[in-house]
Design an enzyme around this catalytic site. Sequence first.
Site, short mmCIF file in Angstrom:
data_model
loop_
_atom_site.label_atom_id
_atom_site.label_comp_id
_atom_site.label_asym_id
_atom_site.label_seq_id
_atom_site.Cartn_x
_atom_site.Cartn_y
_atom_site.Cartn_z
N HIS A 72 0.84 -1.21 0.00
CA HIS A 72 0.00 0.00 0.00
C HIS A 72 0.87 1.25 0.00
O HIS A 72 1.90 1.30 0.64
CB HIS A 72 -0.87 0.04 1.26
CG HIS A 72 -1.95 -1.00 1.27
ND1 HIS A 72 -3.22 -0.75 0.82
CD2 HIS A 72 -1.93 -2.29 1.68
CE1 HIS A 72 -3.94 -1.84 0.96
NE2 HIS A 72 -3.19 -2.79 1.47
N TYR A 189 -9.43 4.35 8.04
CA TYR A 189 -9.73 4.68 9.43
C TYR A 189 -10.90 5.66 9.42
O TYR A 189 -10.82 6.70 8.75
CB TYR A 189 -8.54 5.36 10.09
CG TYR A 189 -7.32 4.48 10.29
CD1 TYR A 189 -7.09 3.86 11.51
CD2 TYR A 189 -6.39 4.28 9.26
CE1 TYR A 189 -5.96 3.06 11.71
CE2 TYR A 189 -5.27 3.49 9.46
CZ TYR A 189 -5.06 2.88 10.69
OH TYR A 189 -3.95 2.10 10.89
N PRO A 281 -4.07 -0.43 19.13
CA PRO A 281 -3.80 -0.88 17.76
C PRO A 281 -3.93 0.22 16.70
O PRO A 281 -3.47 0.02 15.58
CB PRO A 281 -4.84 -1.99 17.54
CG PRO A 281 -5.88 -1.78 18.58
CD PRO A 281 -5.21 -1.12 19.74
N LYS A 285 1.13 -0.46 15.32
CA LYS A 285 2.54 -0.41 15.69
C LYS A 285 3.04 -1.59 16.50
O LYS A 285 4.25 -1.84 16.58
CB LYS A 285 2.81 0.87 16.49
CG LYS A 285 2.70 2.16 15.70
CD LYS A 285 3.81 2.25 14.69
CE LYS A 285 3.69 3.45 13.81
NZ LYS A 285 4.46 3.34 12.58
N TYR A 373 3.66 7.15 10.60
CA TYR A 373 2.97 5.90 10.24
C TYR A 373 3.96 4.93 9.59
O TYR A 373 3.95 3.73 9.86
CB TYR A 373 1.78 6.18 9.31
CG TYR A 373 0.79 5.04 9.27
CD1 TYR A 373 -0.34 5.03 10.08
CD2 TYR A 373 1.00 3.94 8.44
CE1 TYR A 373 -1.24 3.97 10.06
CE2 TYR A 373 0.11 2.87 8.41
CZ TYR A 373 -1.01 2.90 9.22
OH TYR A 373 -1.89 1.84 9.20
P1 FAD Z 1 2.92 -12.03 21.87
O1 FAD Z 1 2.48 -12.14 20.47
O2 FAD Z 1 1.92 -11.76 22.92
O3 FAD Z 1 3.71 -13.36 22.21
C1 FAD Z 1 4.08 -13.69 23.52
C2 FAD Z 1 4.15 -15.19 23.65
O4 FAD Z 1 4.59 -15.53 24.96
C3 FAD Z 1 2.79 -15.86 23.48
O5 FAD Z 1 2.88 -16.91 22.55
C4 FAD Z 1 2.42 -16.34 24.87
O6 FAD Z 1 1.63 -17.50 24.85
C5 FAD Z 1 3.80 -16.59 25.46
N1 FAD Z 1 3.82 -16.53 26.93
C6 FAD Z 1 3.12 -15.72 27.75
N2 FAD Z 1 3.42 -15.96 29.02
C7 FAD Z 1 4.34 -16.96 29.02
C8 FAD Z 1 5.01 -17.64 30.05
N3 FAD Z 1 4.83 -17.37 31.33
N4 FAD Z 1 5.88 -18.60 29.68
C9 FAD Z 1 6.09 -18.91 28.38
N5 FAD Z 1 5.46 -18.28 27.37
C10 FAD Z 1 4.60 -17.32 27.68
N6 FAD Z 1 -1.12 -5.04 16.88
C11 FAD Z 1 -1.35 -4.40 15.75
O7 FAD Z 1 -0.42 -3.76 15.26
N7 FAD Z 1 -2.58 -4.47 15.14
C12 FAD Z 1 -3.60 -5.21 15.68
O8 FAD Z 1 -4.68 -5.28 15.12
C13 FAD Z 1 -3.41 -5.88 16.86
N8 FAD Z 1 -4.40 -6.61 17.44
C14 FAD Z 1 -4.14 -7.25 18.62
C15 FAD Z 1 -5.16 -7.99 19.24
C16 FAD Z 1 -4.93 -8.64 20.47
C17 FAD Z 1 -6.06 -9.42 21.14
C18 FAD Z 1 -3.65 -8.55 21.08
C19 FAD Z 1 -3.39 -9.26 22.41
C20 FAD Z 1 -2.64 -7.84 20.44
C21 FAD Z 1 -2.88 -7.17 19.23
N9 FAD Z 1 -1.88 -6.44 18.58
C22 FAD Z 1 -2.12 -5.78 17.44
C23 FAD Z 1 -0.55 -6.34 19.08
C24 FAD Z 1 0.41 -7.30 18.40
O9 FAD Z 1 -0.26 -8.47 18.05
C25 FAD Z 1 1.51 -7.53 19.39
O10 FAD Z 1 2.20 -6.30 19.54
C26 FAD Z 1 2.47 -8.63 19.00
O11 FAD Z 1 1.83 -9.88 19.08
C27 FAD Z 1 3.68 -8.62 19.94
O12 FAD Z 1 4.42 -9.78 19.77
P2 FAD Z 1 5.18 -10.42 21.01
O13 FAD Z 1 5.91 -11.58 20.45
O14 FAD Z 1 5.92 -9.38 21.74
O15 FAD Z 1 4.02 -10.89 22.02
C1 DHB Z 2 -5.01 -3.54 11.60
C2 DHB Z 2 -4.70 -2.60 10.67
C3 DHB Z 2 -4.42 -1.31 11.06
O1 DHB Z 2 -4.10 -0.37 10.17
C4 DHB Z 2 -4.45 -0.96 12.40
O2 DHB Z 2 -4.19 0.30 12.75
C5 DHB Z 2 -4.75 -1.90 13.32
C6 DHB Z 2 -5.03 -3.21 12.92
C7 DHB Z 2 -5.31 -4.92 11.19
O3 DHB Z 2 -5.41 -5.17 9.99
O4 DHB Z 2 -5.49 -5.79 12.05
#
Ligand code: FAD
Ligand code: DHB
Length: 378
Positions: A72, A189, A281, A285, A373
Site C-alpha cells: 500500500h 480509518y 492498535p 505499531k 505511520y
Molecule cells: P505475543 O504475540 O503476545 O507473544 C508472547 C508469547 O509468549 C505468546 O505466545 C504467549 O503464549 C507466550 N507466553 C506468555 N506468558 C508466558 C510464560 N509465562 N511462559 C512462556 N510463554 C509465555 N497489533 C497491531 O499492530 N494491530 C492489531 O490489530 C493488533 N491486534 C491485537 C489484538 C490482540 C487481542 C492482542 C493481544 C494484540 C494485538 N496487537 C495488534 C498487538 C500485536 O499483536 C503484538 O504487539 C504482537 O503480538 C507482539 O508480539 P510479542 O511476540 O511481543 O508478544
Molecule cells: C489492523 C490494521 C491497522 O491499520 C491498524 O491500525 C490496526 C489493525 C489490522 O489489519 O489488524
Amino acid sequence: MRTQVGIVGAGPAGLLLAEILHRHGVESVVVERQSREHVLSRIRAGVLEPTTVDVLRENGLAGRLDREGHVHDGVRIVWAGREGFLIDIHRHCGKRFVAYGQTNLQEDLFAAADRRGAAIITEAADVRLEGTSMVWKNGRVDCDFIAGCDGFHGVSRSSIPAKGEYEKVYPFGWLGILSETPPLREIAYCHSPRGFALASQRSPMLSRYYIQVPLDTRIEDWPDERFWKEIKARFPREWADAIVTGPSIEKSIAPLRSYVAEPMSHGRLFLAGDAAHIVPPTGAKGLNLAVSDVYYLARELAEHYRTGSMALLDAYSETALRRVWAAVRVSWYLTTLLHRFPDASPFDQRAQEYELEYLESSERAQAALAEQYAGLPL
Ligand code: FAD
Ligand code: DHB
C-alpha cells in the site's frame, strides 16, 4: 540443558529473535506456555512497516510475504460523512507498507525454525525465571542471557525491580471480525459520531474490520448482522456501500491500552515486544515494535558473543525506548484523534473536529503523520 540465550515466549518477538541469533551463530532455546496450534490461531496485527519488511528480508524470512503481502502507498482517514483524505506515505516518505497478517508471519517463523531443527518447547507449564535459568514444570534450561518475549501477560517483566511504569487505559475496546470477503481497496480509518471504525485486510479474499465498542461489550451480543449494520452506519455512504459482507470466521474484543516499562533490561535479562510495552492498535505499531526491539537485541547479543563486550547490550533499553516512545506517541495521537470518548466535553469534541480539519487541509501535517505511520528508520 544449557544454551546461550533463553527465550521466553514463541510469539513473533521470540521466534524472530531465535532466527536472527541463529544466523549470527548464537544458540537459543525457546520456551512457550501455549501449544503451537494455539499460538497460530490468534488473529492479531496486519500491517508491516517498511523497516519490518527489511528486517524479515535480510534474514531470509520474507519469501511468502513478498509473494502474498499486499503493498500500500498510504492509508485513508474518513470522517464527517465525506470521502476522506489519503495519508500518502509513498509520496511523503518514498516508502510503502505491506498488509500481511501476523498469523502468516507466525507460520513463516515456525517453518523457518522447523527447517533448522530449532529448540522450541511448547506447552511448558508454570514457567518462571531463576536468575538466568528458565524453569518450568518438567524442565530447566540454564542460559547466559534471558530474552523475555512473553507478551503483556508474561512472567519476565516482574523480574525487573524498581521499574518505571507509564500507563494509559482508554475507555473503550475494539470488536474485530475476520471474513472471507473481498476487502475495500484501501485501509480506511473512520471517525464518526457513532464511534471509530476501521476497514483492513489480510488477502484479496480476507477482510478484517473493527469497530470501537464500550469496555463491557459481550461478543454474544454481536451477531454478524449487527456488526455489519453498525460498521456500515459509521462509514459514509459510498464506503458503506462498497463493504462486502459475509459470515465472520473469527470475532474478538481487545481493550485499548498504552503501557511502557522502563528500563527494558536488568542485568542479563532483556525484554522485547509486548512484554515491555503495549500500544493501542490504532496505527498498527505493536508487531512492528516487537520486530525493532528484536533487531536491536539480536545485533547486540551477536556483538557480545563476537567481542566479549557488554557495551551495546548495556545500551539496549535506551536504544529501543527511543523507537518505542515514538510509536507510543503516534498510537496515542491517532487513538485520541479518531475515537469517540464517552466523557468528552463539547470543547473536547470541537477541538477533535478541528484537529481532523487541520490534518485534512495541511500537507505538512499529513507529511508529519506519514513519517510516523511509516515508522522511524532503525
Ligand atoms: P505475543 O504475540 O503476545 O507473544 C508472547 C508469547 O509468549 C505468546 O505466545 C504467549 O503464549 C507466550 N507466553 C506468555 N506468558 C508466558 C510464560 N509465562 N511462559 C512462556 N510463554 C509465555 N497489533 C497491531 O499492530 N494491530 C492489531 O490489530 C493488533 N491486534 C491485537 C489484538 C490482540 C487481542 C492482542 C493481544 C494484540 C494485538 N496487537 C495488534 C498487538 C500485536 O499483536 C503484538 O504487539 C504482537 O503480538 C507482539 O508480539 P510479542 O511476540 O511481543 O508478544
Ligand atoms: C489492523 C490494521 C491497522 O491499520 C491498524 O491500525 C490496526 C489493525 C489490522 O489489519 O489488524
